[in-house]
Design a protein around this motif. Sequence first.
Motif, short mmCIF file in Angstrom:
data_model
loop_
_atom_site.label_atom_id
_atom_site.label_comp_id
_atom_site.label_asym_id
_atom_site.label_seq_id
_atom_site.Cartn_x
_atom_site.Cartn_y
_atom_site.Cartn_z
N PHE B 12 -9.48 6.12 4.13
CA PHE B 12 -8.24 5.65 4.75
C PHE B 12 -8.31 4.15 5.06
O PHE B 12 -7.34 3.42 4.86
CB PHE B 12 -7.96 6.43 6.04
CG PHE B 12 -7.13 7.65 5.81
CD1 PHE B 12 -5.78 7.51 5.45
CD2 PHE B 12 -7.66 8.94 5.93
CE1 PHE B 12 -5.00 8.64 5.22
CE2 PHE B 12 -6.87 10.05 5.70
CZ PHE B 12 -5.54 9.91 5.34
N LEU B 13 -9.49 3.75 5.55
CA LEU B 13 -9.68 2.32 5.82
C LEU B 13 -9.43 1.50 4.57
O LEU B 13 -8.69 0.51 4.56
CB LEU B 13 -11.10 2.09 6.34
CG LEU B 13 -11.48 0.65 6.67
CD1 LEU B 13 -10.90 0.24 8.02
CD2 LEU B 13 -12.98 0.48 6.70
N LEU B 14 -10.04 1.97 3.49
CA LEU B 14 -9.91 1.27 2.20
C LEU B 14 -8.45 1.23 1.76
O LEU B 14 -7.92 0.18 1.32
CB LEU B 14 -10.78 1.98 1.17
CG LEU B 14 -11.45 1.05 0.17
CD1 LEU B 14 -12.43 0.13 0.89
CD2 LEU B 14 -12.15 1.87 -0.91
N ILE B 15 -7.79 2.42 1.86
CA ILE B 15 -6.39 2.50 1.42
C ILE B 15 -5.51 1.56 2.24
O ILE B 15 -4.68 0.82 1.70
CB ILE B 15 -5.89 3.96 1.52
CG1 ILE B 15 -6.48 4.79 0.37
CG2 ILE B 15 -4.37 4.02 1.45
CD1 ILE B 15 -6.19 6.27 0.50
N GLY B 16 -5.72 1.58 3.54
CA GLY B 16 -4.92 0.69 4.40
C GLY B 16 -5.13 -0.77 4.04
O GLY B 16 -4.16 -1.53 3.86
N PHE B 17 -6.39 -1.11 3.88
CA PHE B 17 -6.73 -2.50 3.54
C PHE B 17 -6.08 -2.91 2.22
O PHE B 17 -5.39 -3.93 2.13
CB PHE B 17 -8.25 -2.64 3.47
CG PHE B 17 -8.71 -4.01 3.13
CD1 PHE B 17 -8.64 -5.03 4.07
CD2 PHE B 17 -9.23 -4.29 1.88
CE1 PHE B 17 -9.07 -6.29 3.77
CE2 PHE B 17 -9.66 -5.56 1.56
CZ PHE B 17 -9.58 -6.56 2.51
N LEU B 18 -6.27 -2.05 1.21
CA LEU B 18 -5.75 -2.39 -0.13
C LEU B 18 -4.23 -2.46 -0.13
O LEU B 18 -3.64 -3.37 -0.74
CB LEU B 18 -6.21 -1.36 -1.15
CG LEU B 18 -7.69 -1.44 -1.52
CD1 LEU B 18 -8.10 -0.26 -2.39
CD2 LEU B 18 -7.98 -2.74 -2.25
N LEU B 19 -3.60 -1.52 0.57
CA LEU B 19 -2.13 -1.51 0.59
C LEU B 19 -1.58 -2.80 1.22
O LEU B 19 -0.69 -3.44 0.67
CB LEU B 19 -1.62 -0.30 1.37
CG LEU B 19 -1.53 1.00 0.57
CD1 LEU B 19 -1.13 2.16 1.47
CD2 LEU B 19 -0.53 0.87 -0.58
#
Lengths: 120, 230
Positions: B12-19
């Motif tokens: 989720f951290l990665l997804i939030g960051f990338l988004l």
Amino acid sequence: MWFPILFLIVGVILGLLTNITIPDQYSNYLSIAVLAALDTLFGGLRAQLENTYSHRIFLSGFFFNVSLAAFLAFLGVQLGIDLYLAAIFAFGVRLFQNLAIIRRLLLDKYANRRKKSTTF
Amino acid sequence: MRGRQVVYAFVFLLIGFLLTVSIQHANRSGELIQLNESNVEQDLYYRDQLIDVQEKNKQLRSELVELQENVQNLEQEIANDTDELKDLVNRKNTLQKFTGELPIEGEGIQITLSDTTYDMSEEDHANQYVVHDRHIHLLINELFSAGAKAIAINGQRIYHDSHITCIGPVISVEGNVYPAPFVISAIGDQNTLDTSIQMRNGVIEYLVQDNIDVKLDLSSNIMMREKDSL
């Protein structure tokens, strides 16, 4: 349950704060990374619902998919062909498949629960 | 269960960051496009200005050509005027030379009249051997009608209103007294002057008959001063 949502917020804040500028030629990599992350997420959810979840498969799948997609995009840039589209396509198809399976599983679960409650 | 949550949290951290990064990126490229649009507008504006300037240049160039033509015409006119002026000045100078306001110079002839050295006999009167004013009048008139430009007696110029009188053995030219011999110089065409005074039954013959010594010289350069008092 709140732990992942907290981290999602932290990730969003990190992304807003870092203010990274990505050159135009690397925007393909960014889109692939987003798709790979989403794919992994939904794959994981599906595996959990099917009770076939495994840390190893989840993490290795995530990193392997991302690196393969990045390699395809890199190759495409070198050859002058939009090869990253293949990765996007594959990820997209997988996303929809996973979503469909998750939906079906959830519906099945809901139906089972109702049946159980009616039998009581 | 805990480990699974940690993995999910990481994802989720990665997804939030990338988004967020990709959203920012998209916004930024949008800005870029907008910037390009404003660039295009500016480009158009400058191009319009350039066209305006070029048109103005063209107009000014044609104006310049017109003005240059005008200048050329004026120059031609001035040149014509100066030519005319030069002619007029030349004419004025010539006339001034005639009237004695300027010195005159040129080819001509010189006639020297002297009283005869011939031995006179007792009974003859001295008057018969002396140069008289009428001789000089005759000679000067003849020279003038032959086209002499200027005439001088012993260096004094004769004008249209000069008077020559005989006072005994001397001659007065405008009040200045000269003794013999009299040198009469005339500026003009040598040939014409020479022939006209040496004609048969002409002036020279008449003078010789009147017992006057006549000496005739052709001079290539005679110079006469301007009038003393204008």
